[in-house]
Motif scaffolding. Structure first.
Motif, PDB file in Angstrom:
ATOM      1  N   ASP A 102       0.828  -1.212   0.000  1.00  0.00           N
ATOM      2  CA  ASP A 102       0.000   0.000   0.000  1.00  0.00           C
ATOM      3  C   ASP A 102       0.860   1.259   0.000  1.00  0.00           C
ATOM      4  O   ASP A 102       0.547   2.234  -0.695  1.00  0.00           O
ATOM      5  CB  ASP A 102      -0.940   0.020   1.205  1.00  0.00           C
ATOM      6  CG  ASP A 102      -2.040  -1.022   1.120  1.00  0.00           C
ATOM      7  OD1 ASP A 102      -2.263  -1.590   0.021  1.00  0.00           O
ATOM      8  OD2 ASP A 102      -2.673  -1.291   2.170  1.00  0.00           O
ATOM      9  N   GLN A 103       1.947   1.246   0.780  1.00  0.00           N
ATOM     10  CA  GLN A 103       2.830   2.420   0.828  1.00  0.00           C
ATOM     11  C   GLN A 103       3.507   2.635  -0.532  1.00  0.00           C
ATOM     12  O   GLN A 103       3.591   3.764  -1.029  1.00  0.00           O
ATOM     13  CB  GLN A 103       3.899   2.269   1.922  1.00  0.00           C
ATOM     14  CG  GLN A 103       3.372   2.030   3.325  1.00  0.00           C
ATOM     15  CD  GLN A 103       2.325   3.015   3.769  1.00  0.00           C
ATOM     16  OE1 GLN A 103       2.486   4.227   3.625  1.00  0.00           O
ATOM     17  NE2 GLN A 103       1.230   2.509   4.310  1.00  0.00           N
ATOM     18  N   ASP A 130       0.874   3.868  -3.054  1.00  0.00           N
ATOM     19  CA  ASP A 130       0.514   5.264  -2.811  1.00  0.00           C
ATOM     20  C   ASP A 130       1.593   6.202  -3.353  1.00  0.00           C
ATOM     21  O   ASP A 130       1.282   7.211  -3.988  1.00  0.00           O
ATOM     22  CB  ASP A 130       0.310   5.505  -1.313  1.00  0.00           C
ATOM     23  CG  ASP A 130      -0.004   6.959  -1.014  1.00  0.00           C
ATOM     24  OD1 ASP A 130      -1.100   7.416  -1.393  1.00  0.00           O
ATOM     25  OD2 ASP A 130       0.855   7.652  -0.424  1.00  0.00           O
ATOM     26  N   ASN A 139      -0.422   7.823  -6.212  1.00  0.00           N
ATOM     27  CA  ASN A 139      -1.008   9.056  -5.679  1.00  0.00           C
ATOM     28  C   ASN A 139      -0.027  10.216  -5.585  1.00  0.00           C
ATOM     29  O   ASN A 139      -0.421  11.368  -5.745  1.00  0.00           O
ATOM     30  CB  ASN A 139      -1.648   8.794  -4.312  1.00  0.00           C
ATOM     31  CG  ASN A 139      -2.781   7.783  -4.415  1.00  0.00           C
ATOM     32  OD1 ASN A 139      -3.434   7.676  -5.451  1.00  0.00           O
ATOM     33  ND2 ASN A 139      -2.994   7.030  -3.359  1.00  0.00           N
TER      34      ASN A 139
END
Length: 199
Positions: free
Chosen positions: A109-110, A113, A117
């Motif tokens: 997830d990190q 992101d 993102n």
């Protein structure tokens, strides 16, 4: 290099790209144009590889730290409840326990992101410091605070490793720290492997 026609296919981003040496960040001043730069590299047919270290700075408000604490994925002290204080490039850190059932998803997830993102469209990861490294043992006062005692840190036969006079934990973690798979003593050599599996 392009103007000189020097073959150059991959640009590596070492720790300098990070904001205060924190994973999943980039320096907003020195590397303000990093996302656009990486996209330009791609336009030229090049690739961009970033370095990531497992030590996560202890800093409330820092996404990787906050989410790691919420998911309780950091390596534990022998008490089995409190995270192990370590020290690497960003200062005081916690290290993910990559044997923890939720750690791989947290790490993914990190990375996602940062890529999606924050717009740093890296092509690969260069994972480092996953021996795992810890600078605390270089300072006698900090080494004392680590409180590495007992047979796992000082076994009856202590191999003549670098810093053997310190104990099995020299430049790393106390061997009696807890990971989901068991004592760090038993899984120390798998830390880099489990990090690469998560990556």
């Amino acid at each position: 290099m392009r103007d000189a026609r020097i073959p150059f296919d991959i640009q590596y981003g070492d720790i300098d790209y990070m904001d205060a040496k924190k994973d999943f960040t980039y320096d907003p001043v020195k590397y303000a144009g990093l996302p656009a730069y990486v996209d330009q590299l791609h336009d030229w047919g090049m690739r961009y590889v970033i370095i990531l270290d497992p030590g996560i700075k202890i800093e409330p408000g820092y996404k990787a730290y906050d989410e790691g604490m919420q998911q309780d994925i950091f390596m534990k002290n022998p008490d089995g409840t409190s995270p192990v204080l370590t020290e690497v490039w960003p200062g005081d850190t916690y290290h993910p326990d990559f044997t923890h059932s939720a750690a791989s998803q947290w790490w993914t997830d990190q990375c996602r992101d940062f890529h999606d993102n924050q717009g740093v469209h890296f092509d690969a990861l260069w994972i480092d410091m996953n021996e795992p490294a810890n600078f605390q043992t270089d300072d006698p006062t900090k080494r004392e605070l680590m409180n590495c005692t007992g047979i796992y840190n000082f076994p009856p036969y202590l191999p003549r490793i670098l810093g053997y006079w310190v104990g099995m934990y020299d430049k790393t973690f106390c061997m009696d720290n807890i990971q989901e798979w068991g004592l760090h003593y038993n899984v120390h050599s798998l830390y880099g492997h489990t990090m690469s599996q998560a990556t």
